[in-house]
Design an enzyme around this catalytic site. Sequence first.
Site, PDB file in Angstrom:
ATOM      1  N   HIS A   1      -7.820  -5.084  -1.795  1.00 57.57           N
ATOM      2  CA  HIS A   1      -7.078  -5.962  -2.701  1.00 57.57           C
ATOM      3  C   HIS A   1      -6.852  -5.246  -4.029  1.00 57.57           C
ATOM      4  O   HIS A   1      -7.786  -4.737  -4.644  1.00 57.57           O
ATOM      5  CB  HIS A   1      -7.844  -7.266  -2.939  1.00 57.57           C
ATOM      6  CG  HIS A   1      -7.083  -8.255  -3.766  1.00 57.57           C
ATOM      7  ND1 HIS A   1      -6.184  -9.142  -3.214  1.00 57.57           N
ATOM      8  CD2 HIS A   1      -7.079  -8.479  -5.114  1.00 57.57           C
ATOM      9  CE1 HIS A   1      -5.664  -9.886  -4.171  1.00 57.57           C
ATOM     10  NE2 HIS A   1      -6.190  -9.510  -5.332  1.00 57.57           N
TER      11      HIS A   1
ATOM     12  N   CYS B   1      -1.295   3.395  -9.348  1.00 56.38           N
ATOM     13  CA  CYS B   1      -0.885   4.458 -10.276  1.00 56.38           C
ATOM     14  C   CYS B   1      -0.005   3.884 -11.382  1.00 56.38           C
ATOM     15  O   CYS B   1       1.110   3.408 -11.107  1.00 56.38           O
ATOM     16  CB  CYS B   1      -0.128   5.545  -9.513  1.00 56.38           C
ATOM     17  SG  CYS B   1       0.416   6.910 -10.578  1.00 56.38           S
TER      18      CYS B   1
ATOM     19  N   CYS C   1       1.383   0.499  -6.408  1.00 61.38           N
ATOM     20  CA  CYS C   1       0.223   0.905  -5.625  1.00 61.38           C
ATOM     21  C   CYS C   1       0.613   2.066  -4.717  1.00 61.38           C
ATOM     22  O   CYS C   1       1.750   2.153  -4.244  1.00 61.38           O
ATOM     23  CB  CYS C   1      -0.281  -0.266  -4.773  1.00 61.38           C
ATOM     24  SG  CYS C   1      -1.668  -1.133  -5.521  1.00 61.38           S
TER      25      CYS C   1
END
Length: 274
Positions: free
Chosen positions: A143, A158, A164
Site C-alpha cells: 500500500h 518517486c 509510484c
Amino acid sequence: MADKWSDQIRACGLFFISIVVLMVIPLVYHCFVFLTALPLWQTNTASCVVLLVSFHVVFLLLIVSYWKVIFTDAGGVPYELDEAWISELNLAHRFGLEAEVSERVSEGQENSPLTVPSAERKLDGRQRYCRKCRKFKPDRAHHCKYCGRCVLKMDHHCPWVNNCIGYCNYKYFILFCSYTTITCFYVAATIFTGFISTIIQGHPLQFTVVEFEFLVVFCLMMAVTVVLTGFTGFHYMLLLKNMSTIEHVEKRDPTKKDQVNPFDLGRERNFIQV
C-alpha cells in the site's frame, strides 16, 4: 494527518517535475547545443554533427522514458481481490451460482489472482489483506500512502516523477535512470574536454555569463552523474535478482536474511521479465 502529508508529497512531486522540465532541461539543452556544439560548425563540421546527433538520440530517449514513467500507471490490485468480490464468490459457491459469477472473472482462469498460489503470507498463514483498500494483496503488492492504494510489485514512490514505481512502469524507470546517467556523463565529459582544449590552446579564460553557464551545467551534470551511477547500478542489481527496493530493505531483517527469494528466475530471465 496522513492525508495532509500525502498531499504535500504529491505537491513536491509536481514541484520537482516543474524544476526538471522548466529549468534543468532547457538549461542543459541550451548550453550543449547552442554554446558547445553549434559554434563548431564553422571550424569542425564533422565534430559538430557527431555531437548534435549523438546528443539528440540519447536526449530523445531520455524524454520519452521520462514521459512514460510519469504517465504510466504503476499497476493497481485488480477487482478480483476486492473483499466484496471474494464474498460474492463465496456466496455464489454456497448457493450454486458459480456459472453466473464466473463470467465476470477475466479470461485465463489459471492466471487469475484468485487461483495463483500465494508465496507471501502472514505469520499465522493467512493471506495478506489491506484494511485501507479493503482488498487482499497479491504477492509483492504494498500500500502506497501517497497514492492511497495498493500497487502491484511496488518498488517505491518517486517524487521526481510524482508516481509510484511498480509492475507496469518499472521498465521505463530503469530506462529513464540509464539514459539520464548517460546524458549527464556525456554533457559533462564534452564540457570538460572543451575546457581542457581551451587551456591547451592558450585562450584566456573570462568569467562571463557564458562561462558561468558552463560552470553551472558542468557541476550539475557531474553531481547527477555521480549520484545516478550508484543509484542506477543499485537498481540493476535488484533487477538481476528480481527484487524490489522494499524487498531489499525487508531482507535486512535478521529473521528474513537467510530466506531464499522465491521470485528469482535467474539473471537472464529476470532481465527479460522487466
